[in-house]
Design a protein around this motif. Structure first.
Motif, PDB file in Angstrom:
ATOM      1  N   UNK A 158      16.018 -12.101  -0.675  1.00  0.00           N
ATOM      2  CA  UNK A 158      17.093 -12.008  -1.644  1.00  0.00           C
ATOM      3  C   UNK A 158      16.954 -13.099  -2.692  1.00  0.00           C
ATOM      4  N   UNK A 159      17.117 -12.723  -3.965  1.00  0.00           N
ATOM      5  CA  UNK A 159      17.081 -13.672  -5.075  1.00  0.00           C
ATOM      6  C   UNK A 159      18.402 -13.584  -5.830  1.00  0.00           C
ATOM      7  N   UNK A 160      19.111 -14.706  -5.920  1.00  0.00           N
ATOM      8  CA  UNK A 160      20.388 -14.753  -6.636  1.00  0.00           C
ATOM      9  C   UNK A 160      20.161 -15.168  -8.082  1.00  0.00           C
ATOM     10  N   UNK A 161      20.847 -14.502  -9.010  1.00  0.00           N
ATOM     11  CA  UNK A 161      20.715 -14.798 -10.438  1.00  0.00           C
ATOM     12  C   UNK A 161      22.084 -14.853 -11.090  1.00  0.00           C
ATOM     13  N   UNK A 162      22.150 -15.552 -12.221  1.00  0.00           N
ATOM     14  CA  UNK A 162      23.366 -15.571 -13.031  1.00  0.00           C
ATOM     15  C   UNK A 162      22.956 -15.640 -14.492  1.00  0.00           C
ATOM     16  N   UNK A 163      23.497 -14.739 -15.310  1.00  0.00           N
ATOM     17  CA  UNK A 163      23.104 -14.613 -16.707  1.00  0.00           C
ATOM     18  C   UNK A 163      24.332 -14.576 -17.608  1.00  0.00           C
ATOM     19  N   UNK A 164      24.206 -15.225 -18.757  1.00  0.00           N
ATOM     20  CA  UNK A 164      25.261 -15.226 -19.762  1.00  0.00           C
ATOM     21  C   UNK A 164      24.948 -14.154 -20.808  1.00  0.00           C
ATOM     22  N   UNK A 165      25.958 -13.368 -21.181  1.00  0.00           N
ATOM     23  CA  UNK A 165      25.810 -12.330 -22.195  1.00  0.00           C
ATOM     24  C   UNK A 165      26.576 -12.761 -23.443  1.00  0.00           C
ATOM     25  N   UNK A 166      25.870 -13.311 -24.430  1.00  0.00           N
ATOM     26  CA  UNK A 166      26.513 -13.748 -25.662  1.00  0.00           C
ATOM     27  C   UNK A 166      26.475 -12.630 -26.707  1.00  0.00           C
ATOM     28  N   UNK A 167      27.509 -12.576 -27.536  1.00  0.00           N
ATOM     29  CA  UNK A 167      27.537 -11.605 -28.618  1.00  0.00           C
ATOM     30  C   UNK A 167      26.611 -12.060 -29.745  1.00  0.00           C
ATOM     31  N   UNK A 168      26.347 -11.164 -30.674  1.00  0.00           N
ATOM     32  CA  UNK A 168      25.534 -11.511 -31.837  1.00  0.00           C
ATOM     33  C   UNK A 168      26.182 -12.652 -32.617  1.00  0.00           C
ATOM     34  N   UNK A 169      27.488 -12.607 -32.786  1.00  0.00           N
ATOM     35  CA  UNK A 169      28.185 -13.668 -33.521  1.00  0.00           C
ATOM     36  C   UNK A 169      28.065 -15.007 -32.801  1.00  0.00           C
ATOM     37  N   UNK A 170      28.173 -14.987 -31.492  1.00  0.00           N
ATOM     38  CA  UNK A 170      28.047 -16.234 -30.726  1.00  0.00           C
ATOM     39  C   UNK A 170      26.647 -16.813 -30.848  1.00  0.00           C
ATOM     40  N   UNK A 171      25.644 -15.960 -30.749  1.00  0.00           N
ATOM     41  CA  UNK A 171      24.262 -16.425 -30.889  1.00  0.00           C
ATOM     42  C   UNK A 171      24.015 -16.964 -32.288  1.00  0.00           C
ATOM     43  N   UNK A 172      24.537 -16.264 -33.294  1.00  0.00           N
ATOM     44  CA  UNK A 172      24.347 -16.700 -34.677  1.00  0.00           C
ATOM     45  C   UNK A 172      24.987 -18.060 -34.910  1.00  0.00           C
ATOM     46  N   UNK A 173      26.172 -18.274 -34.365  1.00  0.00           N
ATOM     47  CA  UNK A 173      26.861 -19.558 -34.551  1.00  0.00           C
ATOM     48  C   UNK A 173      26.068 -20.696 -33.914  1.00  0.00           C
ATOM     49  N   UNK A 174      25.510 -20.468 -32.745  1.00  0.00           N
ATOM     50  CA  UNK A 174      24.723 -21.504 -32.078  1.00  0.00           C
ATOM     51  C   UNK A 174      23.441 -21.792 -32.854  1.00  0.00           C
ATOM     52  N   UNK A 175      22.794 -20.758 -33.336  1.00  0.00           N
ATOM     53  CA  UNK A 175      21.567 -20.940 -34.115  1.00  0.00           C
ATOM     54  C   UNK A 175      21.843 -21.714 -35.401  1.00  0.00           C
ATOM     55  N   UNK A 176      22.918 -21.379 -36.066  1.00  0.00           N
ATOM     56  CA  UNK A 176      23.266 -22.082 -37.303  1.00  0.00           C
ATOM     57  C   UNK A 176      23.627 -23.535 -37.026  1.00  0.00           C
TER      58      UNK A 176
END
Length: 244
Positions: A196-214
């Motif tokens: 068994x492999x446990x994972x956790x992933x964040x799903x950011x919106x396009x706006x959230x990704x754009x704000x972080x990139x900027x």
């Protein structure tokens, strides 16, 4: 704690079969054309890094998982890649790159915005003027996690030296905003052993990704909704960005 998918040798041995060359590979190879120095951050088993090296690019590949790098170093053309065991902090000592890639949905592993922003800032620092950063993240509006059930995700693969392995997802919980948690199960037919492999992933919106990139200093963002270059829509499964 990193997922055992990247640290358990038995699961690392399955990685390439479960994640073969596909449309995303072709997209990033095309993006790399005409660029000399390329950094592959979160390179995994080195499939893309070695293909880039074969095409004549100067490649630095970084990953925190020693088991993944062990596989990567033994690939064809692996001797032509500079391998670094580490994370984005290693970028500070590298010469400026023309292109920095973060593939395999590695952007979603960063659950905390501050940590992800620090990584994006490090990537910006590692690029020459006019250099580009490219990565993809699953579009939350497509709700990919709803198909991570045994009935919808179960598949069987044959791996050389291992024989048949049955793989499926289950136990999905959490939220896209804070992190979707799920387990992946691997049943080895030859031994009837299940890992068994446990994972956790964040799903950011396009706006959230754009704000972080900027915030990280990127001012020109080009978005795609699939690997053929289609624009982003509500039904797009991917959010693919090329930033400079």
């Amino acid at each position: 704690m990193p997922s055992t998918l990247y640290t358990d040798p038995r699961l690392v041995a399955l990685y390439d079969t479960l994640n073969p060359v596909a449309a995303d590979t072709a997209f990033y190879l095309a993006l790399a054309e005409g660029k000399n120095h390329i950094i592959d951050l979160g390179c995994g088993t080195g499939l893309l890094a070695c293909e880039l090296a074969e095409r004549g690019h100067r490649v630095v590949a970084i990953d925190p998982a020693p088991e993944m790098l062990r596989v990567a170093r033994h690939r064809r053309n692996g001797e032509h890649v500079q391998w670094i065991e580490g994370d984005a902090r290693a970028l500070a000592v590298l010469s400026p790159a023309d292109l920095l890639l973060m593939t395999g949905h590695v952007a979603q592993v960063f659950l905390d915005d501050t940590m992800f922003l620090d990584t994006l800032k490090a990537a910006r620092y590692a690029l020459r003027n006019g250099g580009e950063l490219a990565f993809e993240s699953r579009n939350p509006t497509a709700r990919a996690w709803e198909s991570w059930t045994p009935a919808q995700s179960r598949r069987r693969v044959n791996v050389e030296g291992i024989a048949e392995v049955e793989v499926w997802h289950d136990d999905v919980s959490g939220s896209p905003e804070s992190g979707i948690r799920f387990n992946t199960y691997y049943r080895f037919k030859a031994t009837d052993e299940t890992l068994t492999s446990a994972s956790e992933l964040r799903f950011r919106t396009q706006d959230e990704l754009a704000a972080l990139l900027e915030s990280a200093g990127f001012s020109h963002l080009s978005w795609h909704g699939d690997w053929n270059g289609a624009p982003v829509s509500a039904s797009s499964r991917e959010l693919i960005v090329v930033a400079r």
